[in-house]
Enzyme design. Structure first.
Site, PDB file in Angstrom:
ATOM      1  N   ALA A   1      -6.276  11.713   0.242  1.00 34.61           N
ATOM      2  CA  ALA A   1      -4.962  10.963  -0.145  1.00 34.61           C
ATOM      3  C   ALA A   1      -4.751   9.833   0.838  1.00 34.61           C
ATOM      4  O   ALA A   1      -5.442   9.636   1.749  1.00 34.61           O
ATOM      5  CB  ALA A   1      -3.873  11.919  -0.167  1.00 34.61           C
TER       6      ALA A   1
ATOM      7  N   GLY B   1      -7.623  15.380  -0.636  1.00 34.48           N
ATOM      8  CA  GLY B   1      -7.667  15.404  -2.180  1.00 34.48           C
ATOM      9  C   GLY B   1      -8.982  15.077  -2.595  1.00 34.48           C
ATOM     10  O   GLY B   1      -9.172  15.318  -3.672  1.00 34.48           O
TER      11      GLY B   1
ATOM     12  N   GLU C   1     -10.476  18.377  -3.185  1.00 33.07           N
ATOM     13  CA  GLU C   1      -9.474  19.055  -4.274  1.00 33.07           C
ATOM     14  C   GLU C   1      -9.973  18.415  -5.714  1.00 33.07           C
ATOM     15  O   GLU C   1     -10.084  19.010  -6.590  1.00 33.07           O
ATOM     16  CB  GLU C   1      -8.149  18.974  -4.047  1.00 33.07           C
ATOM     17  CG  GLU C   1      -7.712  19.497  -2.783  1.00 33.07           C
ATOM     18  CD  GLU C   1      -6.138  19.080  -2.561  1.00 33.07           C
ATOM     19  OE1 GLU C   1      -5.137  20.063  -2.518  1.00 33.07           O
ATOM     20  OE2 GLU C   1      -5.812  17.977  -2.118  1.00 33.07           O
TER      21      GLU C   1
END
Length: 257
Positions: A63, A108, A111
């Site tokens: 992120a 992220g 993910e």
């Protein structure tokens, strides 16, 4: 399609390409462009399979921490669901989806890879969920999808230490499905999805929905869920063609209908 994410369609494959140098950090704009690309790939009948690709150097290193650093609890309450659902849109594409991972898939980025059905990983790639080192935990599916994929004990160790793992360890624990030289990652992803391009699209969709949905249910509910999808396929042209081809001892000609 977007400034940092685009959907490229060629020969039945939709490539969702991230391009936000230098590390494909997933800021809010990238998250929402991923959602839009997932929606477009879902709706486009020409797309029979999807590859999520960050390019030759990096998949996605996480992120955008600079964007998050000054956010308050109230700010994140308003945004947390959007972060998770943007990657959930990738997971929800009702077609085969593979992540083609080069460089780093961290936070992220990891993910995002977990939201795909399979992960083709470069030999020199690094994967991990290092959020704990920032005083937080994964917030876009990491605690849930990683535990379902590699088991709760391994997921806890990776998430609670925040350590990075290499491609071979990822393969050993089930986080990677194939490990190839970095220069071959995208082509290996193409090879993985190629058999699906001429397959029975509705049956492939049903298989993915049955498996993913069943993981959230008890066994009896999952079996009933499976039965519904199984029976529904008897309304498709491909089911008729597949069974006719079997009886006639020939190769089926699936149309995706």
């Amino acid at each position: 399609m977007g400034e940092f994410v685009r959907l490229e369609v060629k020969d039945g494959i939709g490539t969702i390409r991230l391009e936000r140098p230098p590390m494909n950090a997933l800021n809010v704009q990238v998250q929402e462009e991923l959602r839009a690309a997932a929606t477009a790939a879902t709706a486009d009948a020409e797309v029979r399979a999807v590859i999520v690709y960050g390019g030759e150097k990096v998949f996605a290193a996480g992120a955008d921490i600079k964007e998050m650093a000054d956010m308050s609890y109230v700010d994140m309450v308003d945004r947390a669901g959007g972060i998770s659902s943007s990657l959930g849109a990738i997971a929800g594409i009702p077609k085969p989806v593979v992540a083609a991972i080069t460089g780093y898939a961290l936070g992220g980025g990891c993910e995002l890879a977990l939201a795909c059905d399979w992960r083709v990983v470069a030999e020199d790639a690094k994967l991990g969920q290092p959020e704990i080192k920032l005083g937080v935990i994964p917030g876009a599916g990491g605690t849930q999808r990683l535990a379902r994929l590699v088991g709760p004990a391994r997921a806890k160790e990776l998430i609670m230490t925040g350590r990075m793992i290499d491609a071979q360890e990822a393969l050993r624990i089930g986080l990677a499905d194939r490990v190839v030289p970095a220069a071959e990652v995208y082509e290996a992803a193409v090879a993985l999805v190629k058999p699906f391009l001429t397959g029975p699209a509705q049956a492939l969709r049903a298989a993915k929905l049955a498996i993913d949905g069943g993981l959230e249910m008890d066994l009896n509910s999952g079996l009933a869920w499976e039965s519904q999808h199984f029976a529904a396929l008897f309304a498709t042209d491909d089911r008729r063609e597949g069974m006719a081809a079997f009886v006639e001892k020939r190769k089926p000609d699936f149309t995706g209908r």
